[in-house]
Design an enzyme around this catalytic site. Sequence first.
Site, PDB file in Angstrom:
ATOM      1  N   GLU A 147     -20.089  -0.909  14.217  1.00  0.00           N
ATOM      2  CA  GLU A 147     -20.569  -1.829  13.168  1.00  0.00           C
ATOM      3  C   GLU A 147     -22.089  -1.945  13.108  1.00  0.00           C
ATOM      4  O   GLU A 147     -22.642  -3.047  13.096  1.00  0.00           O
ATOM      5  CB  GLU A 147     -19.919  -3.218  13.360  1.00  0.00           C
ATOM      6  CG  GLU A 147     -18.408  -3.139  13.323  1.00  0.00           C
ATOM      7  CD  GLU A 147     -17.709  -4.476  13.593  1.00  0.00           C
ATOM      8  OE1 GLU A 147     -18.386  -5.481  13.850  1.00  0.00           O
ATOM      9  OE2 GLU A 147     -16.470  -4.499  13.545  1.00  0.00           O
ATOM     10  N   ASN A 188     -17.994   3.741  14.649  1.00  0.00           N
ATOM     11  CA  ASN A 188     -16.876   3.011  14.045  1.00  0.00           C
ATOM     12  C   ASN A 188     -17.427   1.902  13.147  1.00  0.00           C
ATOM     13  O   ASN A 188     -18.410   1.242  13.505  1.00  0.00           O
ATOM     14  CB  ASN A 188     -16.046   2.400  15.201  1.00  0.00           C
ATOM     15  CG  ASN A 188     -14.730   1.797  14.775  1.00  0.00           C
ATOM     16  OD1 ASN A 188     -13.977   2.409  14.010  1.00  0.00           O
ATOM     17  ND2 ASN A 188     -14.418   0.608  15.282  1.00  0.00           N
ATOM     18  N   HIS A 224      -9.895  -2.754   7.573  1.00  0.00           N
ATOM     19  CA  HIS A 224      -9.396  -4.127   7.419  1.00  0.00           C
ATOM     20  C   HIS A 224      -9.364  -4.426   5.924  1.00  0.00           C
ATOM     21  O   HIS A 224     -10.402  -4.632   5.298  1.00  0.00           O
ATOM     22  CB  HIS A 224     -10.334  -5.111   8.135  1.00  0.00           C
ATOM     23  CG  HIS A 224     -10.305  -4.959   9.616  1.00  0.00           C
ATOM     24  ND1 HIS A 224      -9.205  -5.307  10.378  1.00  0.00           N
ATOM     25  CD2 HIS A 224     -11.232  -4.477  10.492  1.00  0.00           C
ATOM     26  CE1 HIS A 224      -9.462  -5.062  11.655  1.00  0.00           C
ATOM     27  NE2 HIS A 224     -10.676  -4.553  11.754  1.00  0.00           N
ATOM     28  N   GLU A 253      -8.488   0.453  12.861  1.00  0.00           N
ATOM     29  CA  GLU A 253      -8.142  -0.979  12.946  1.00  0.00           C
ATOM     30  C   GLU A 253      -7.390  -1.452  11.708  1.00  0.00           C
ATOM     31  O   GLU A 253      -7.594  -2.580  11.234  1.00  0.00           O
ATOM     32  CB  GLU A 253      -9.423  -1.825  13.127  1.00  0.00           C
ATOM     33  CG  GLU A 253     -10.316  -1.376  14.274  1.00  0.00           C
ATOM     34  CD  GLU A 253     -11.523  -2.276  14.525  1.00  0.00           C
ATOM     35  OE1 GLU A 253     -11.578  -3.388  13.962  1.00  0.00           O
ATOM     36  OE2 GLU A 253     -12.404  -1.859  15.294  1.00  0.00           O
ATOM     37  N   ASP A 255      -5.318  -3.107   8.960  1.00  0.00           N
ATOM     38  CA  ASP A 255      -4.413  -4.221   8.656  1.00  0.00           C
ATOM     39  C   ASP A 255      -4.671  -4.641   7.211  1.00  0.00           C
ATOM     40  O   ASP A 255      -5.697  -4.294   6.630  1.00  0.00           O
ATOM     41  CB  ASP A 255      -4.510  -5.391   9.653  1.00  0.00           C
ATOM     42  CG  ASP A 255      -5.900  -5.964   9.850  1.00  0.00           C
ATOM     43  OD1 ASP A 255      -6.795  -5.663   9.045  1.00  0.00           O
ATOM     44  OD2 ASP A 255      -6.082  -6.740  10.810  1.00  0.00           O
TER      45      ASP A 255
HETATM   46  O1  9MR Z   1      -9.324  -8.910  17.069  1.00  0.00           O
HETATM   47  C1  9MR Z   1     -10.494  -9.300  17.745  1.00  0.00           C
HETATM   48  C2  9MR Z   1     -10.518 -10.800  17.960  1.00  0.00           C
HETATM   49  O2  9MR Z   1      -9.490 -11.178  18.857  1.00  0.00           O
HETATM   50  C3  9MR Z   1     -11.879 -11.228  18.482  1.00  0.00           C
HETATM   51  O3  9MR Z   1     -11.919 -12.639  18.555  1.00  0.00           O
HETATM   52  C4  9MR Z   1     -12.960 -10.699  17.578  1.00  0.00           C
HETATM   53  C5  9MR Z   1     -14.321 -11.112  18.060  1.00  0.00           C
HETATM   54  O4  9MR Z   1     -15.331 -10.605  17.305  1.00  0.00           O
HETATM   55  O5  9MR Z   1     -12.870  -9.290  17.511  1.00  0.00           O
HETATM   56  C6  9MR Z   1     -11.692  -8.871  16.926  1.00  0.00           C
HETATM   57  O6  9MR Z   1     -11.672  -7.464  16.805  1.00  0.00           O
HETATM   58  C7  9MR Z   1     -12.676  -6.899  15.970  1.00  0.00           C
HETATM   59  C8  9MR Z   1     -13.009  -5.539  16.531  1.00  0.00           C
HETATM   60  O7  9MR Z   1     -13.361  -5.619  17.872  1.00  0.00           O
HETATM   61  C9  9MR Z   1     -14.117  -4.868  15.726  1.00  0.00           C
HETATM   62  N1  9MR Z   1     -13.800  -4.839  14.320  1.00  0.00           N
HETATM   63  C10 9MR Z   1     -13.345  -6.072  13.715  1.00  0.00           C
HETATM   64  C11 9MR Z   1     -12.200  -6.663  14.525  1.00  0.00           C
HETATM   65  C12 9MR Z   1     -11.671  -7.928  13.856  1.00  0.00           C
HETATM   66  O8  9MR Z   1     -12.643  -8.912  13.854  1.00  0.00           O
END
Ligand code: 9MR
Length: 330
Positions: A147, A188, A224, A253, A255
Amino acid sequence: MFARLAVATVALLLVPVVPASAAGPLKDRTNRYVGSAVAAQPLNSEADYRSVLTREFDSVTPENEMKWAVVEPNRGQFNWSGADAIVNYARQNGKSVRGHTLVWHSQYPGWLNNLGSSELRSVVQQHINTEMGRYRGRIRAWDVVNEMFNEDGSRRQSIFQQRMGDNYVADAFRWARAADPSAKLYINDYNTEGVNAKSNALYNLVRTLKQQGVPIDGVGIQTHLSIQYGFPTSMRQNLERLAALGVDIAITEADVRIPLPADSTKLNTQANYYKQVWDACHAVSRCVEFTTWGFTDRHSWVPGTFPGEGAACLFDTNLRPKPAYTRINP
Ligand code: 9MR
């Protein structure tokens, strides 16, 4: 007789859910890796969660357990329990692991904020070495840089960007290659499914890195999505142009969230979105992985982040397959 019946009853009770598809598990439908983000807590404590994961998927991505804030909350003080649990599960069950993630502006420990540029640089290298080294040979692919772009395609002004400069990306990939030469190294990001300003920037950066001989193997497209927004119909075109740079692609990722309450119309729209992602990946030979960000609505990041939205996964809270599942595995 009663003993036999009792054994049969117990056996039935132990089988948590019926097979999701007459066609067989999702992982057997394709030659791509089929993965899910997983959390160590339910993996350790919910038999039905573990059983559906094991049956349907052949790759796992630790949802939070490998993030820097989790593994090294204080400098030099490590916590590998969740990451170890997931990697051990994978080894015992023949699953591939996607490592997530090494250099990210979010979920990094606060102590990094106190470091000057040269110290931060050596600490990032050390972090990559330590984490990748611990699991060397056991992680198929790593999200090395996560990111790094803003929506307009400019670079996000993370501490890594601000203190280490533009070269932090190339450096991270070089350090990662040295730390585990057997892992595929990915950049990513999200909102990079279709052709847009952000994916243009991603494309241009990957092209430059390849030209410079930086060891980058793949691009992760998080995916997402929400049914509130139109499907990014240029997804296939975008994956094709990225693959043409000579890198692999992974859907990392996926969804598709729904404004609650879900109903059959919305679930059908969701199914169409999942199918289009699945098809876009399968249309591109270098798209090697289809991973979803969790597989059950029982455990999903969506409701906590988008109040009023949810139901984003392939399985419902009771681990029953939803229309989206049946659409990609009829
Ligand atoms: O799913 C993850 C969530 O449990 C955490 O609280 C969050 C914190 O930033 O991160 C989420 O996963 C993220 C991933 O690591 C990177 N891309 C976006 C995902 C959804 O926020």
